[in-house]
Structure formats: C-alpha cells, structure tokens
Design a protein around this motif. Structure first.
Motif, PDB file in Angstrom:
ATOM      1  N   ARG A  88       0.820  -1.211   0.000  1.00  0.00           N
ATOM      2  CA  ARG A  88       0.000   0.000   0.000  1.00  0.00           C
ATOM      3  C   ARG A  88       0.859   1.267   0.000  1.00  0.00           C
ATOM      4  NH1 ARG A  88      -4.828  -1.761   4.264  1.00  0.00           N
ATOM      5  NH2 ARG A  88      -5.521  -3.590   3.070  1.00  0.00           N
TER       6      ARG A  88
ATOM      7  N   ARG B 155      -2.772  10.854  -4.393  1.00  0.00           N
ATOM      8  CA  ARG B 155      -2.884   9.509  -3.818  1.00  0.00           C
ATOM      9  C   ARG B 155      -2.597   9.537  -2.314  1.00  0.00           C
ATOM     10  NH1 ARG B 155      -5.352   5.516  -6.381  1.00  0.00           N
ATOM     11  NH2 ARG B 155      -3.967   3.988  -5.436  1.00  0.00           N
TER      12      ARG B 155
ATOM     13  N   ASP C 243      -5.696  10.918  -0.641  1.00  0.00           N
ATOM     14  CA  ASP C 243      -6.881  10.043  -0.732  1.00  0.00           C
ATOM     15  C   ASP C 243      -6.506   8.787  -1.510  1.00  0.00           C
ATOM     16  OD1 ASP C 243      -9.303   8.796  -1.046  1.00  0.00           O
ATOM     17  OD2 ASP C 243     -10.291  10.452  -2.088  1.00  0.00           O
TER      18      ASP C 243
ATOM     19  N   SER D 232      -8.147   6.368  -2.375  1.00  0.00           N
ATOM     20  CA  SER D 232      -9.168   5.880  -3.314  1.00  0.00           C
ATOM     21  C   SER D 232      -9.192   6.674  -4.614  1.00  0.00           C
ATOM     22  CB  SER D 232     -10.550   5.945  -2.655  1.00  0.00           C
ATOM     23  OG  SER D 232     -10.924   7.301  -2.404  1.00  0.00           O
ATOM     24  N   THR D 233      -8.282   7.644  -4.764  1.00  0.00           N
ATOM     25  CA  THR D 233      -8.217   8.434  -6.002  1.00  0.00           C
ATOM     26  C   THR D 233      -8.029   7.500  -7.197  1.00  0.00           C
ATOM     27  OG1 THR D 233      -7.221  10.303  -4.834  1.00  0.00           O
ATOM     28  CG2 THR D 233      -6.961  10.247  -7.228  1.00  0.00           C
ATOM     29  N   PRO D 234      -8.842   7.644  -8.250  1.00  0.00           N
ATOM     30  CA  PRO D 234      -8.720   6.741  -9.405  1.00  0.00           C
ATOM     31  C   PRO D 234      -7.361   6.846 -10.088  1.00  0.00           C
ATOM     32  CG  PRO D 234     -10.778   7.997  -9.488  1.00  0.00           C
ATOM     33  CD  PRO D 234      -9.939   8.608  -8.408  1.00  0.00           C
TER      34      PRO D 234
END
Length: 329
Positions: free
Chosen positions: A138, A306, A309, A311-313
């Motif tokens: 991660r 990133r 967040d 979850s940013t695409p």
C-alpha cells in the motif's frame, strides 16, 4: 510477527534481516531473496513502520530513476522539486543505473523498510512481481516514463515521437535513413528507443518505403558512441542521407563526428535527435521536444493526490510532443 520470525523462516540471523531492510546492497542476492520472500509470506511490518503508519507518515517521498545514465531524469527531478514547493515533505533521491528485466534490490526493499510515504519511479520497468509487492504494501506509487495499469502514470507517446521525426525527414525528400540507439540490455521489456524506432518504421511503411530503407545502428550511450556510429552509417549501402537518434546526446555525437570528418550537415547528412536537451539548442540540432519538467510536476501532483486520498482513481497522462527544427535538417 517479529524480526525473529522472519529470520527463522529465512534461515538467517536477525542482523541479516536488518541489513536486507536497510542496506540491501550488502546482502547477496540469494540471501536477500529468501529474506524478502519470508517478509512477504509472514506479512511482516517493521516496528518503525507500524509507528510511522500510526503517526500518518514519515514526511518523505522517494524518487527512483536512472539519474546517472540519462540527464533527462535530472530535468524531471527539477519538475518534481518545483511541484513539491508547497509541501513539507522531503524528497529522497535514489539512483538506479539502468533499466533491466528484473527489479533492482533497492526497488523491492524500499516499500518494506517503511521509510517513505510515497514513491515516484521514473523510466524503469515495473514487472508483475514488483507491482504486486508495491500494491500489497500500500505504498502510493506513480510512474513517469513507464506504465502499469495499477498505477497512475505520466508518459509521452514514443511511437508518435518517432513518426514525427520520420514525417519531418520525408518532407525534406530523404528516402534512406539510419536509426541510432543504445543496445537493449534485456528484451523482457520494450525500451523507449525501440518504441521510437517502431514509430519511425511505421511512418516509412505508410510512405511506401520498406524497412530495408532504415538501418539500425547500435551505439554506447554517450557522445563517443554517437561519433562512432557515424562510421557505421557511412559504411552502409545505400548510404543514408538522414540520421534519427534515440536521444540528443547520440545525435550530438553524430554531428560532432560529421564536422570532424568533413561531412556537410544537412546537405550530405541530416540529423534529428530526441528530447530537446540543452545540448540540442547549443549545437543547433533539430529534435523532437518532450516536456521533462512538466512530467515531474504532474507526477508529484498525482502522487500528492494519492497520499491525500488512497481511493483516487488511477490516471494516465500523455504529454504532447513537438518538432523543433534547427540547423541539422
């Protein structure tokens, strides 16, 4: 899980595990691989990493690139630094000598050590194993001058860059060419130079010329390599009237040797480089310009997104290219 569990599973001492995490260059490849495999199998997270995760980060972002091989990555780094101006994070620079089929030890151990909040990888291939490793850990990662579906990236269209050079030379009436590039160290990935050659050849095909009209010349990655390449170019039959080089340093070497050998440029031999590095402007070299600093600025902005967040695409940015015509065509 503790460092003792990792050491026991890998069959090494705890000091070897520590060296693998902190100074991987001091551990032989076989042992290092066993330790990393044990870390992955156990899901081990160093205590320092756990603490920094609880604190919300260590305040450092890593930038990994072949800085010692290509000056272009220095310019990208300048963009990264400019784009990070308002951030309180430190930028930690890691040099990787050249692209290779298997990942460098440093590249595998950085996410394990937990000493970075995020990572920018520039110009280096990321294989399936490494991509999975970064994802499992991660560690927010953005790629510049390379790409993977798992990560946001900033790139150019190298094939289109080759096509731009081809169209420029074709418009000036050339029909026989040489493409000068450095040797490919591994065929496990397609290099930027190979993609530029593909685009160049595709444009020749569209113009009705066969691939036999483009001679590929391999040269060392420096001025001397470009100079030596000219002798190969001049020995070809039919002799090319135009040279397209993978990057400006090689093109500048060809140009210098033309001057030394009395070959008139562009009357007898036209030359096109790639990048629009400082050497291109200084030598009056026609080249295909890419925007290095902009790629660095965008890359660090994507990474900041990133980090803010997770979850940013995933985003894929492709920057434009342009031909800069100077004295060599």
């Amino acid at each position: 899980m503790t460092i003792y569990d990792v050491a026991a599973l890998a069959g090494v001492s705890i000091s070897t595990v520590s060296q693998t995490l902190n100074r991987p260059d001091r551990v032989n490849a076989t042992t290092r691989g066993r330790v990393l495999e044990a870390i992955e199998q156990l899901g081990y997270v160093p205590s320092a990493t756990a603490a920094t995760q609880a604190r919300g980060g260590v305040g450092r972002v890593g930038v990994l690139a072949p800085f010692s091989s290509y000056d272009s990555y220095r310019r990208r780094l300048m963009g990264v630094l400019t784009g990070s101006g308002a951030s309180t994070r430190d930028i930690v620079v890691y040099d990787n000598e050249s692209a290779a089929a298997s990942e460098a030890p440093l590249l595998r151990t950085l996410p394990v050590s937990g000493r970075l909040d995020g990572l920018l990888i520039m110009g280096l291939p990321v294989d399936d194993e490494l991509a999975a490793h970064l994802t499992r850990r991660r560690l927010p990662t953005v790629l510049i001058d390379s790409g993977r579906p798992e990560f946001s990236s900033v790139n150019i269209d190298d094939e289109e860059g080759g096509a731009i050079a081809a169209r420029h030379l074709l418009a000036r009436g050339h029909t026989c060419f040489a493409f000068v590039q450095e040797p490919q160290e591994s065929f496990a990935f397609v290099s930027q130079g190979q993609r530029r050659n593909i685009g160049f050849l595709a444009e020749m095909t569209r113009a009705g010329l066969g691939e036999d009209r483009v001679h590929t010349v391999l040269a060392s990655n420096d001025i001397a390599g470009g100079r030596k390449a000219l002798h190969d170019v001049l020995s070809r039959t039919p002799m090319p009237t135009a040279v397209f080089a993978h990057h400006d340093v090689l093109a500048a070497g060809v140009l210098l040797e033309c001057r030394s050998q009395g070959v008139r440029v562009p009357d007898e031999l036209a030359i096109v480089g790639f990048d629009d590095a400082d050497i291109a402007e200084a030598s009056g070299l026609t080249t295909v310009r890419q925007h290095f600093e902009e790629s660095g600025r965008i890359g660090v902005r994507l990474l900041d997104g990133r980090l803010a967040d997770a979850s940013t695409p995933v985003q894929r940015i492709v920057l434009g290219l342009e031909l800069v015509a100077r004295d060599t065509t």
